[in-house]
Structure formats: structure tokens, C-alpha cells
Design an enzyme around this catalytic site. Sequence first.
Site, PDB file in Angstrom:
ATOM      1  N   GLY A  15      73.211 -19.206 -33.214  1.00 37.80           N
ATOM      2  CA  GLY A  15      73.274 -20.266 -34.217  1.00 37.80           C
ATOM      3  C   GLY A  15      74.625 -20.963 -34.183  1.00 37.80           C
ATOM      4  O   GLY A  15      74.710 -22.199 -34.261  1.00 37.80           O
ATOM      5  N   SER A  64      61.255 -14.484 -29.696  1.00 34.97           N
ATOM      6  CA  SER A  64      61.742 -13.569 -28.662  1.00 34.97           C
ATOM      7  C   SER A  64      60.571 -13.164 -27.778  1.00 34.97           C
ATOM      8  O   SER A  64      59.430 -13.079 -28.242  1.00 34.97           O
ATOM      9  CB  SER A  64      62.324 -12.316 -29.325  1.00 34.97           C
ATOM     10  OG  SER A  64      62.426 -11.265 -28.377  1.00 34.97           O
ATOM     11  N   TYR A  85      60.123  -5.664 -35.578  1.00 33.06           N
ATOM     12  CA  TYR A  85      60.845  -6.823 -35.019  1.00 33.06           C
ATOM     13  C   TYR A  85      59.863  -7.663 -34.185  1.00 33.06           C
ATOM     14  O   TYR A  85      59.772  -8.883 -34.356  1.00 33.06           O
ATOM     15  CB  TYR A  85      62.024  -6.367 -34.161  1.00 33.06           C
ATOM     16  CG  TYR A  85      62.779  -7.517 -33.537  1.00 33.06           C
ATOM     17  CD1 TYR A  85      63.623  -8.318 -34.312  1.00 33.06           C
ATOM     18  CD2 TYR A  85      62.630  -7.845 -32.189  1.00 33.06           C
ATOM     19  CE1 TYR A  85      64.311  -9.409 -33.755  1.00 33.06           C
ATOM     20  CE2 TYR A  85      63.307  -8.921 -31.621  1.00 33.06           C
ATOM     21  CZ  TYR A  85      64.143  -9.687 -32.404  1.00 33.06           C
ATOM     22  OH  TYR A  85      64.814 -10.756 -31.849  1.00 33.06           O
TER      23      TYR A  85
HETATM   24  N1  LIG Z   1      70.566 -11.920 -28.915  1.00 29.05           N
HETATM   25  C1  LIG Z   1      69.444 -11.814 -28.237  1.00 29.05           C
HETATM   26  O1  LIG Z   1      69.404 -11.240 -27.141  1.00 29.05           O
HETATM   27  C2  LIG Z   1      68.200 -12.406 -28.781  1.00 29.05           C
HETATM   28  C3  LIG Z   1      68.133 -13.067 -29.979  1.00 29.05           C
HETATM   29  N2  LIG Z   1      66.952 -13.570 -30.421  1.00 29.05           N
HETATM   30  C4  LIG Z   1      66.868 -14.251 -31.724  1.00 29.05           C
HETATM   31  O2  LIG Z   1      67.935 -15.172 -31.840  1.00 29.05           O
HETATM   32  C5  LIG Z   1      68.196 -15.419 -33.215  1.00 29.05           C
HETATM   33  C6  LIG Z   1      69.693 -15.428 -33.448  1.00 29.05           C
HETATM   34  O3  LIG Z   1      70.196 -14.131 -33.258  1.00 29.05           O
HETATM   35  P1  LIG Z   1      71.609 -13.813 -32.578  1.00 29.05           P
HETATM   36  O4  LIG Z   1      72.454 -15.002 -32.554  1.00 29.05           O
HETATM   37  O5  LIG Z   1      71.303 -13.095 -31.318  1.00 29.05           O
HETATM   38  O6  LIG Z   1      72.169 -12.701 -33.586  1.00 29.05           O
HETATM   39  P2  LIG Z   1      73.424 -12.701 -34.599  1.00 29.05           P
HETATM   40  O7  LIG Z   1      73.312 -11.393 -35.310  1.00 29.05           O
HETATM   41  O8  LIG Z   1      74.666 -12.997 -33.890  1.00 29.05           O
HETATM   42  O9  LIG Z   1      73.078 -13.889 -35.579  1.00 29.05           O
HETATM   43  C7  LIG Z   1      72.062 -13.767 -36.530  1.00 29.05           C
HETATM   44  C8  LIG Z   1      72.345 -14.700 -37.686  1.00 29.05           C
HETATM   45  O10 LIG Z   1      71.306 -14.521 -38.660  1.00 29.05           O
HETATM   46  C9  LIG Z   1      71.931 -14.376 -39.923  1.00 29.05           C
HETATM   47  N3  LIG Z   1      71.115 -13.646 -40.883  1.00 29.05           N
HETATM   48  C10 LIG Z   1      70.696 -12.373 -40.856  1.00 29.05           C
HETATM   49  N4  LIG Z   1      70.058 -12.056 -41.998  1.00 29.05           N
HETATM   50  C11 LIG Z   1      70.070 -13.177 -42.771  1.00 29.05           C
HETATM   51  C12 LIG Z   1      69.601 -13.489 -44.060  1.00 29.05           C
HETATM   52  N5  LIG Z   1      69.015 -12.583 -44.840  1.00 29.05           N
HETATM   53  N6  LIG Z   1      69.779 -14.745 -44.527  1.00 29.05           N
HETATM   54  C13 LIG Z   1      70.411 -15.674 -43.786  1.00 29.05           C
HETATM   55  N7  LIG Z   1      70.905 -15.424 -42.564  1.00 29.05           N
HETATM   56  C14 LIG Z   1      70.730 -14.186 -42.063  1.00 29.05           C
HETATM   57  C15 LIG Z   1      73.225 -13.624 -39.620  1.00 29.05           C
HETATM   58  O11 LIG Z   1      74.129 -13.721 -40.704  1.00 29.05           O
HETATM   59  P3  LIG Z   1      75.376 -12.681 -40.867  1.00 29.05           P
HETATM   60  O12 LIG Z   1      76.333 -13.014 -39.774  1.00 29.05           O
HETATM   61  O13 LIG Z   1      75.881 -12.978 -42.227  1.00 29.05           O
HETATM   62  O14 LIG Z   1      74.790 -11.326 -40.711  1.00 29.05           O
HETATM   63  C16 LIG Z   1      73.673 -14.390 -38.388  1.00 29.05           C
HETATM   64  O15 LIG Z   1      74.281 -15.594 -38.765  1.00 29.05           O
HETATM   65  C17 LIG Z   1      67.424 -14.364 -33.993  1.00 29.05           C
HETATM   66  O16 LIG Z   1      66.279 -14.953 -34.554  1.00 29.05           O
HETATM   67  C18 LIG Z   1      67.023 -13.360 -32.926  1.00 29.05           C
HETATM   68  O17 LIG Z   1      65.820 -12.697 -33.249  1.00 29.05           O
HETATM   69  C19 LIG Z   1      65.813 -13.476 -29.691  1.00 29.05           C
HETATM   70  C20 LIG Z   1      65.818 -12.842 -28.500  1.00 29.05           C
HETATM   71  C21 LIG Z   1      66.993 -12.245 -27.943  1.00 29.05           C
HETATM   72  C1  LIG Z   2      76.397  -6.947 -27.038  1.00 31.93           C
HETATM   73  C2  LIG Z   2      76.221  -5.471 -27.242  1.00 31.93           C
HETATM   74  C3  LIG Z   2      75.086  -4.939 -27.774  1.00 31.93           C
HETATM   75  C4  LIG Z   2      74.056  -5.912 -28.163  1.00 31.93           C
HETATM   76  C5  LIG Z   2      72.748  -5.861 -28.024  1.00 31.93           C
HETATM   77  C6  LIG Z   2      71.861  -6.977 -28.272  1.00 31.93           C
HETATM   78  C7  LIG Z   2      72.380  -8.296 -28.606  1.00 31.93           C
HETATM   79  C8  LIG Z   2      70.564  -6.774 -28.150  1.00 31.93           C
HETATM   80  C9  LIG Z   2      69.582  -7.782 -28.171  1.00 31.93           C
HETATM   81  C10 LIG Z   2      68.339  -7.474 -28.142  1.00 31.93           C
HETATM   82  C11 LIG Z   2      67.231  -8.339 -27.854  1.00 31.93           C
HETATM   83  C12 LIG Z   2      66.839  -8.536 -26.484  1.00 31.93           C
HETATM   84  C13 LIG Z   2      66.492  -8.901 -28.799  1.00 31.93           C
HETATM   85  C14 LIG Z   2      65.329  -9.646 -28.508  1.00 31.93           C
HETATM   86  O1  LIG Z   2      64.710 -10.255 -29.317  1.00 31.93           O
HETATM   87  C15 LIG Z   2      74.915  -3.461 -27.915  1.00 31.93           C
HETATM   88  C16 LIG Z   2      73.919  -2.935 -26.911  1.00 31.93           C
HETATM   89  C17 LIG Z   2      74.454  -3.149 -29.307  1.00 31.93           C
HETATM   90  C18 LIG Z   2      76.226  -2.700 -27.733  1.00 31.93           C
HETATM   91  C19 LIG Z   2      77.064  -3.201 -26.657  1.00 31.93           C
HETATM   92  C20 LIG Z   2      77.391  -4.644 -26.847  1.00 31.93           C
END
Ligand SMILES: NC(=O)C1=CN([C@@H]2O[C@H](COP(=O)(O)OP(=O)(O)OC[C@H]3O[C@@H](n4cnc5c(N)ncnc54)[C@H](OP(=O)(O)O)[C@@H]3O)[C@@H](O)[C@H]2O)C=CC1
Ligand SMILES: CC1=C(/C=C/C(C)=C/C=C/C(C)=C/C=O)C(C)(C)CCC1
Length: 334
Positions: A57, A190, A215
Site C-alpha cells: 500500500g 492472493s 486467509y
Molecule cells: N506480501 C505478500 O507476499 C502478499 C501480500 N498480499 C496482499 O497484499 C495486501 C497488502 O499486504 P502487505 O503490504 O504485504 O502487508 P503489510 O502488513 O505490510 O501491510 C498491510 C496493511 O494493512 C493494514 N491493516 C491491517 N489490518 C487493518 C485494519 N484492521 N484496518 C485497516 N488497515 C489494516 C496494515 O496496517 P498496520 O501497519 O497498522 O498494521 C498495513 O498498512 C494484503 O491484502 C495481502 O493479503 C497478497 C499476496 C502476497
Molecule cells: C519478510 C520476512 C517474512 C515475511 C513473510 C511474508 C511477507 C509472507 C507472505 C506471505 C504470502 C505469500 C502471502 C500471500 O498471500 C518472514 C518469513 C515472516 C520472516 C523473514 C522476513
Amino acid sequence: MAVASVAAALLAALGGALWLAARRLSGPRSQRQQGGGDPGLMHGKTVLITGANSGLGRATAAELLRLGARVIMGCRDRARAEEAAGQLRQELGQAGGAGPDATDGQLVVKELDLASLRSVRAFCQELLQEEPRLDVLINNAGVFHCPYMKTEDGFEMQFGVNHLGHFLLTNLLLGLLKSSAPSRIVVVSSKLYKYGEINFEDLNSEQSYNKSFCYSRSKLANILFTRELARRLEGTNVTVNVLHPGVVRTNLGRHIHIPLLARPLFNLVSWAFFKTPLEGAQTSIYLACSPDVEGVSGRYFGDCKEEELLPKAMDESVARKLWDISEVMVGILK
Ligand SMILES: NC(=O)C1=CN([C@@H]2O[C@H](COP(=O)(O)OP(=O)(O)OC[C@H]3O[C@@H](n4cnc5c(N)ncnc54)[C@H](OP(=O)(O)O)[C@@H]3O)[C@@H](O)[C@H]2O)C=CC1
Ligand SMILES: CC1=C(/C=C/C(C)=C/C=C/C(C)=C/C=O)C(C)(C)CCC1
């Protein structure tokens, strides 16, 4: 002999680290690091991004801000969001953008807790009063693999935040999106949707809780929601598409417990093999602003290309039933 083994192990570790570093720095992914695009492409457009203070985001907000959009960050924690907003303004200034002062007003922080229907309603009420238009809504926020928890309204947390909170948010903002048409809705799902099912008899996971299943179920719900909404929006000039970002190095894994000693290894592996947030955000950015997807709706994307869905994500009767039940759960049944 022992000295030779230790030396061999050290050499192997060093070689491995160098190989990982070379892979990270020279692979095709590094070329996608800095977005291109016309800096004025999103000028005059207002974009709302949920969960814009972290990970995907945040990277999406940075890029859309650079392209000239007015970006509203919908975040649950004001302090974390203000800190991220300050950094984004500074980064934009340093990158030769309009500069911290000139960008003020284009980046707006608003409190939005998707785990509270009251918060979603209050957020929308304020936004509808203050914003004359909304060109793009990006449903990005998400929670992953948390222990069993409930939202303020008693819903299982992953289904409640990832699906229901965004369901209410989108429905309450549809009028503004329609009056701003052509407008777009982008939903971050995802690939893990493949392991989910919409088990209507236990949407709150009262009978059993499996964090991976829940999830995946919430991410399948994101796709079914997108397809049903696209059907309902036909002829309105409001499009809605869904994407998977790949595996991205963000804070999403915060609930995964990695033993202290193993953390450096996991960090190295994630650094070498996961996408950076900016790489992972490319499909969100593409769907938010590329002319290539003008008029395209109800489709699933990865790496800025359309992808096929499993039949369970295209089941219209499940999508309709989920829509109807979601309306009852969030209290918008007409
Ligand atoms: N990273 C990955 O590998 C993947 C991510 N995704 C999807 O990407 C999207 C973004 O995730 P990502 O950037 O990776 O993860 P992050 O944890 O870095 O970001 C998630 C964001 O969602 C916010 N959030 C969580 N709970 C709430 C809530 N109750 N109300 C408002 N905001 C909330 C968090 O806020 P705060 O910082 O305050 O906790 C944060 O800003 C998600 O939908 C995830 O499912 C999909 C596939 C793979
Ligand atoms: C960066 C990082 C991590 C993050 C894992 C993540 C971001 C997993 C994402 C999962 C997926 C694939 C979600 C799909 O929807 C760990 C393993 C906790 C620890 C080491 C550093």
C-alpha cells in the site's frame, strides 16, 4: 581435517551469499524497481488506498503520488500513517518531484479500521462530506495468519478485515465512484485463494479455526466479490479488477513466528527471492492507472497481465450468495 571442513563450509556460505546477492541485484526484477510513466498521468485524480502506511500500500501510494494523484491513505493507526506520509513527502521531494510543501494536500491521512464497521461508516461519512470525487479505490489492507481473533463486530479477523470491512467500504463509496466515472476499483487478493472455500455454514470459524484456510478463504472472497461487483456495475463506467502481487517482502508475515537464530537466514532468503514492495505494487499501479485496462472489468491479474482463475473463483452462484450474506453481516440489507 576439521580446519579444512570449516574453511569449506565458510567458502560455501560465502559463495551462496554472493550468488544470492548477484541474483538480487542483476535479475530482471531490479529493472522494475523504479516506476516509469508520465509524472502527470494521475493529475486531478483522487485515489483512496487502504493500508497505505506499509508494504504494498505504501509503495502504491508513493508511485501514484509521483504520478500526480491526490492520495488518501486509509489507515488504522494515525501515528504510523502520519510517519509514513511524512517519509513519502520527503522521498518525493528528494526524487525531484514537486517538493514537500507543494505536495501537501495531495497526500491525506484518514483513520480507517477495517476491523470495525463503526470506523468504516465514520470514515466514509467524512470522506463523502469532504471529497467531491473519487477516481480510484484500492482495497489493499490485509491481515495474514493471525491467531484466532474477532473484529469489533464479532467476525473472524481475516474474513472480517480482508473481505467484510472492504465490502462495506466499497458499497458505501459506490455512489461517489459512480458520479466520478470513469472510475476504477482495484482489489488486492492472493494466489493462495486456491486453498480456500466459502464454507457458508461457518464463516466465523466458530467450529474450527485454521489460519491458512481462513486467509485463503478471505482471498477467495476478494475474487468472488470482484466478479459479482463487476456484474452489478455493468454499464456504469466503474470497473473493478483483482490481482495477486506475488510473494513480497513486507510486514504481512508479522504473525509468523521465526526462532531468533533462524531469522538472519529467513531475512536473507526473503531478500533474495521475494519481490520488493515496489515490484509487488506494479500490478496495483497498472490497474489503477494504465490506459491498457480502460473498460476492462471483473478480471484477475498478476505481473500486469490477465491470468486464469480456478472454476471455484468464477462460480456465479457462490459469488451471489456471498454477496447476499455479506450484506446481512455488515448491515446494509435494503
Ligand atoms: N506480501 C505478500 O507476499 C502478499 C501480500 N498480499 C496482499 O497484499 C495486501 C497488502 O499486504 P502487505 O503490504 O504485504 O502487508 P503489510 O502488513 O505490510 O501491510 C498491510 C496493511 O494493512 C493494514 N491493516 C491491517 N489490518 C487493518 C485494519 N484492521 N484496518 C485497516 N488497515 C489494516 C496494515 O496496517 P498496520 O501497519 O497498522 O498494521 C498495513 O498498512 C494484503 O491484502 C495481502 O493479503 C497478497 C499476496 C502476497
Ligand atoms: C519478510 C520476512 C517474512 C515475511 C513473510 C511474508 C511477507 C509472507 C507472505 C506471505 C504470502 C505469500 C502471502 C500471500 O498471500 C518472514 C518469513 C515472516 C520472516 C523473514 C522476513
